[in-house]
Design an enzyme around this catalytic site. Structure first.
Site, PDB file in Angstrom:
ATOM      1  N   ARG A 191      -9.064   8.331  -1.565  1.00  0.00           N
ATOM      2  CA  ARG A 191     -10.077   8.756  -0.582  1.00  0.00           C
ATOM      3  C   ARG A 191     -10.884   9.916  -1.122  1.00  0.00           C
ATOM      4  NH1 ARG A 191      -8.863   6.895   4.980  1.00  0.00           N
ATOM      5  NH2 ARG A 191     -10.581   8.262   5.527  1.00  0.00           N
ATOM      6  N   ASN A 211       0.856  -1.175   0.000  1.00  0.00           N
ATOM      7  CA  ASN A 211       0.000   0.000   0.000  1.00  0.00           C
ATOM      8  C   ASN A 211       0.907   1.245   0.000  1.00  0.00           C
ATOM      9  OD1 ASN A 211      -1.469   2.235   1.039  1.00  0.00           O
ATOM     10  ND2 ASN A 211      -3.074   0.819   1.669  1.00  0.00           N
ATOM     11  N   GLY A 223       1.199  -1.338   4.345  1.00  0.00           N
ATOM     12  CA  GLY A 223       1.660  -0.026   3.915  1.00  0.00           C
ATOM     13  C   GLY A 223       2.552   0.673   4.909  1.00  0.00           C
ATOM     14  N   HIS A 224       1.971   1.058   6.044  1.00  0.00           N
ATOM     15  CA  HIS A 224       2.671   1.978   6.941  1.00  0.00           C
ATOM     16  C   HIS A 224       4.028   1.454   7.414  1.00  0.00           C
ATOM     17  CE1 HIS A 224       3.456   4.300  10.628  1.00  0.00           C
ATOM     18  NE2 HIS A 224       2.914   5.268   9.919  1.00  0.00           N
ATOM     19  N   ASP A 266       0.012   4.455  -0.134  1.00  0.00           N
ATOM     20  CA  ASP A 266      -0.631   5.711   0.283  1.00  0.00           C
ATOM     21  C   ASP A 266       0.301   6.621   1.079  1.00  0.00           C
ATOM     22  OD1 ASP A 266      -2.880   4.554  -0.766  1.00  0.00           O
ATOM     23  OD2 ASP A 266      -3.872   4.211   1.154  1.00  0.00           O
ATOM     24  N   HIS A 267       1.116   6.000   1.925  1.00  0.00           N
ATOM     25  CA  HIS A 267       1.909   6.838   2.831  1.00  0.00           C
ATOM     26  C   HIS A 267       3.063   7.540   2.138  1.00  0.00           C
ATOM     27  CE1 HIS A 267      -0.568   5.830   6.128  1.00  0.00           C
ATOM     28  NE2 HIS A 267      -0.419   4.542   5.884  1.00  0.00           N
ATOM     29  N   GLU A 298     -11.117  -9.036   2.652  1.00  0.00           N
ATOM     30  CA  GLU A 298      -9.847  -8.689   3.290  1.00  0.00           C
ATOM     31  C   GLU A 298     -10.141  -8.566   4.774  1.00  0.00           C
ATOM     32  OE1 GLU A 298      -7.284  -5.701   1.557  1.00  0.00           O
ATOM     33  OE2 GLU A 298      -6.519  -5.141   3.537  1.00  0.00           O
ATOM     34  N   ARG A 334       4.020  18.451   1.856  1.00  0.00           N
ATOM     35  CA  ARG A 334       4.761  19.601   1.357  1.00  0.00           C
ATOM     36  C   ARG A 334       4.169  20.209   0.079  1.00  0.00           C
ATOM     37  NH1 ARG A 334       9.992  21.725   1.910  1.00  0.00           N
ATOM     38  NH2 ARG A 334       9.609  21.193   4.083  1.00  0.00           N
ATOM     39  N   HIS A 365      -5.315   3.814  -2.092  1.00  0.00           N
ATOM     40  CA  HIS A 365      -6.649   4.195  -1.617  1.00  0.00           C
ATOM     41  C   HIS A 365      -6.930   5.617  -2.086  1.00  0.00           C
ATOM     42  CE1 HIS A 365      -9.480   4.507   2.169  1.00  0.00           C
ATOM     43  NE2 HIS A 365     -10.082   4.846   1.050  1.00  0.00           N
ATOM     44  N   ARG A 367      -6.667  12.994   0.425  1.00  0.00           N
ATOM     45  CA  ARG A 367      -5.643  13.483   1.348  1.00  0.00           C
ATOM     46  C   ARG A 367      -4.243  12.946   1.033  1.00  0.00           C
ATOM     47  NH1 ARG A 367      -7.254  10.291   6.840  1.00  0.00           N
ATOM     48  NH2 ARG A 367      -9.229  11.330   6.454  1.00  0.00           N
ATOM     49  N   HIS A 368      -4.174  11.805   0.337  1.00  0.00           N
ATOM     50  CA  HIS A 368      -2.822  11.329  -0.046  1.00  0.00           C
ATOM     51  C   HIS A 368      -2.782  11.003  -1.543  1.00  0.00           C
ATOM     52  CE1 HIS A 368      -4.925   7.678   1.082  1.00  0.00           C
ATOM     53  NE2 HIS A 368      -4.667   7.785   2.379  1.00  0.00           N
ATOM     54  N   THR A 428      -6.830   6.744   9.582  1.00  0.00           N
ATOM     55  CA  THR A 428      -6.722   5.672   8.606  1.00  0.00           C
ATOM     56  C   THR A 428      -7.996   4.845   8.710  1.00  0.00           C
ATOM     57  OG1 THR A 428      -5.405   3.750   7.923  1.00  0.00           O
ATOM     58  CG2 THR A 428      -5.455   4.256  10.273  1.00  0.00           C
ATOM     59  N   THR A 429      -8.189   3.862   7.827  1.00  0.00           N
ATOM     60  CA  THR A 429      -9.431   3.086   7.836  1.00  0.00           C
ATOM     61  C   THR A 429      -9.572   2.371   9.178  1.00  0.00           C
ATOM     62  OG1 THR A 429      -8.913   2.684   5.518  1.00  0.00           O
ATOM     63  CG2 THR A 429     -10.808   1.526   6.427  1.00  0.00           C
ATOM     64  N   GLU A 464      -8.353   0.740  -3.470  1.00  0.00           N
ATOM     65  CA  GLU A 464      -9.219   0.792  -2.287  1.00  0.00           C
ATOM     66  C   GLU A 464     -10.129   1.992  -2.434  1.00  0.00           C
ATOM     67  OE1 GLU A 464      -7.267   1.064   1.445  1.00  0.00           O
ATOM     68  OE2 GLU A 464      -6.126  -0.748   1.082  1.00  0.00           O
ATOM     69  N   HIS A 484      -3.870  -4.386   7.537  1.00  0.00           N
ATOM     70  CA  HIS A 484      -4.004  -3.234   8.429  1.00  0.00           C
ATOM     71  C   HIS A 484      -3.183  -3.453   9.699  1.00  0.00           C
ATOM     72  CE1 HIS A 484      -6.024   0.634   8.943  1.00  0.00           C
ATOM     73  NE2 HIS A 484      -5.638   0.438  10.184  1.00  0.00           N
ATOM     74  N   GLY A 485      -2.220  -2.586   9.893  1.00  0.00           N
ATOM     75  CA  GLY A 485      -1.410  -2.629  11.110  1.00  0.00           C
ATOM     76  C   GLY A 485      -0.376  -3.745  11.142  1.00  0.00           C
TER      77      GLY A 485
HETATM   78  N1  PXP Z   1      -5.845  -2.783   3.879  1.00  0.00           N
HETATM   79  C1  PXP Z   1      -6.774  -1.794   3.926  1.00  0.00           C
HETATM   80  C2  PXP Z   1      -8.153  -2.091   3.453  1.00  0.00           C
HETATM   81  C3  PXP Z   1      -6.447  -0.511   4.404  1.00  0.00           C
HETATM   82  O1  PXP Z   1      -7.368   0.451   4.438  1.00  0.00           O
HETATM   83  C4  PXP Z   1      -5.113  -0.270   4.810  1.00  0.00           C
HETATM   84  C5  PXP Z   1      -4.738   1.091   5.307  1.00  0.00           C
HETATM   85  O2  PXP Z   1      -4.846   2.030   4.314  1.00  0.00           O
HETATM   86  C6  PXP Z   1      -4.177  -1.312   4.712  1.00  0.00           C
HETATM   87  C7  PXP Z   1      -4.575  -2.561   4.263  1.00  0.00           C
HETATM   88  C8  PXP Z   1      -2.751  -1.121   5.077  1.00  0.00           C
HETATM   89  O3  PXP Z   1      -2.640  -0.801   6.434  1.00  0.00           O
HETATM   90  P1  PXP Z   1      -1.250  -0.380   7.033  1.00  0.00           P
HETATM   91  O4  PXP Z   1      -0.882   0.929   6.396  1.00  0.00           O
HETATM   92  O5  PXP Z   1      -1.535  -0.260   8.485  1.00  0.00           O
HETATM   93  O6  PXP Z   1      -0.267  -1.454   6.688  1.00  0.00           O
END
Ligand code: PXP
Length: 246
Positions: free
Chosen positions: A49, A7, A218-219, A9-10, A155, A18, A47, A53-54, A104-105, A74, A196-197
């Site tokens: 959104r 992911n 992602g993160h 997004d970050h 998921e 910036r 994603h 935002r990103h 975040t979601t 997403e 997620h996480g």
């Molecule tokens: N899956 C979904 C559906 C999400 O919304 C996210 C966060 O955007 C992720 C996976 C990835 O989560 P993380 O950034 O915590 O790894």
């Protein structure tokens, strides 16, 4: 083999910090996607959104052009997003709940409550050749409803597992919830992703959950990339996924 969807997004979050509102800026999420694929990632997730935002619109079109693996979009199940997805034609969409004030979601979809609307979108997507995944908490009622929509994937939201990871009893409980949901989905003919996480610390124990096809992360990857570079961050994670037995 357990697959990794990165992911990105970050990467866009950092750019927007910036360069918000500008046509160009760094770091470029598309270059990030290229590096992730070259490092062995099996898919790229972004994603789009509602508040942009990103990831912004031009990013998803550039991703559609350059992604050679699989592009997972997403999105919230809104008419505007459905229209974009049908034109963009990602390989798969993952429908997620979206709340403006969340960082975040935060939770999974209420598929039970939104069965008709989600089924309609699932049909539209499949008719356009796009697979559908529903982001849900590992709750049997939601898994059953997801199967009723005809979606190809769920998921499973691993946020609660990640939150409780430090507490052994709670961790086991969360793993059991995930495993139970994964078995149920599989029995109902729905393939299982998770995300997620997830991070370098909590991923190995997740191997206890059966039937996983892909993890979306992602993160933690982008965070590690600050120190190791993105290529190495992806490779390090793939090593942790290598021995998954399903
Ligand atoms: N899956 C979904 C559906 C999400 O919304 C996210 C966060 O955007 C992720 C996976 C990835 O989560 P993380 O950034 O915590 O790894």
């Amino acid at each position: 083999m357990l697959k990794l969807g990165v992911n990105i997004d970050h990467v866009a979050t950092l750019r927007e910090a910036r360069y918000r509102g500008r046509e160009t800026g760094e770091p470029d999420p598309i270059e990030a996607a290229r590096i992730c694929e070259a490092a062995g990632a099996h898919g790229i997730t972004a994603h789009l959104r509602e508040d942009r935002r990103h990831i912004v619109d031009r990013d998803v079109w550039r991703l559609r052009d350059m992604v050679r693996t699989r592009l997972n979009l997403e999105m919230a199940n809104t008419p505007a997003m459905v229209e974009i997805a049908l034109r963009l034609k990602p390989d798969i969409v993952c429908l997620v709940p979206e709340h403006r004030l969340e960082v975040t979601t935060e939770g999974g979809l209420d598929v039970v409550g939104g069965l008709a609307a989600l089924s309609a979108t699932r049909e539209q997507m499949n008719a356009a050749g796009i697979e559908v995944s529903l982001f849900i908490n590992p709750d049997p009622a939601q898994v059953q409803a997801a199967a009723q929509t005809g979606s190809q994937f769920v998921e499973l939201h691993t946020g609660s597992y990640a939150e409780h990871f430090a507490d052994p009893a709670a961790r086991s409980r969360e793993l059991e919830r995930l495993a139970h949901a994964a078995r149920l989905a599989r029995d109902l003919g729905v393939r299982v992703n998770a995300g997620h996480g997830l991070n370098y610390l909590n991923l190995p124990a997740l191997h206890a959950v059966p039937h996983l096809v892909e993890l979306n992360i992602g993160h933690s990857i982008v965070s590690r990339a600050v120190f190791t570079g993105l290529d190495q961050a992806v490779r390090d994670l793939l090593v942790l996924m290598r021995d998954y037995r399903g």
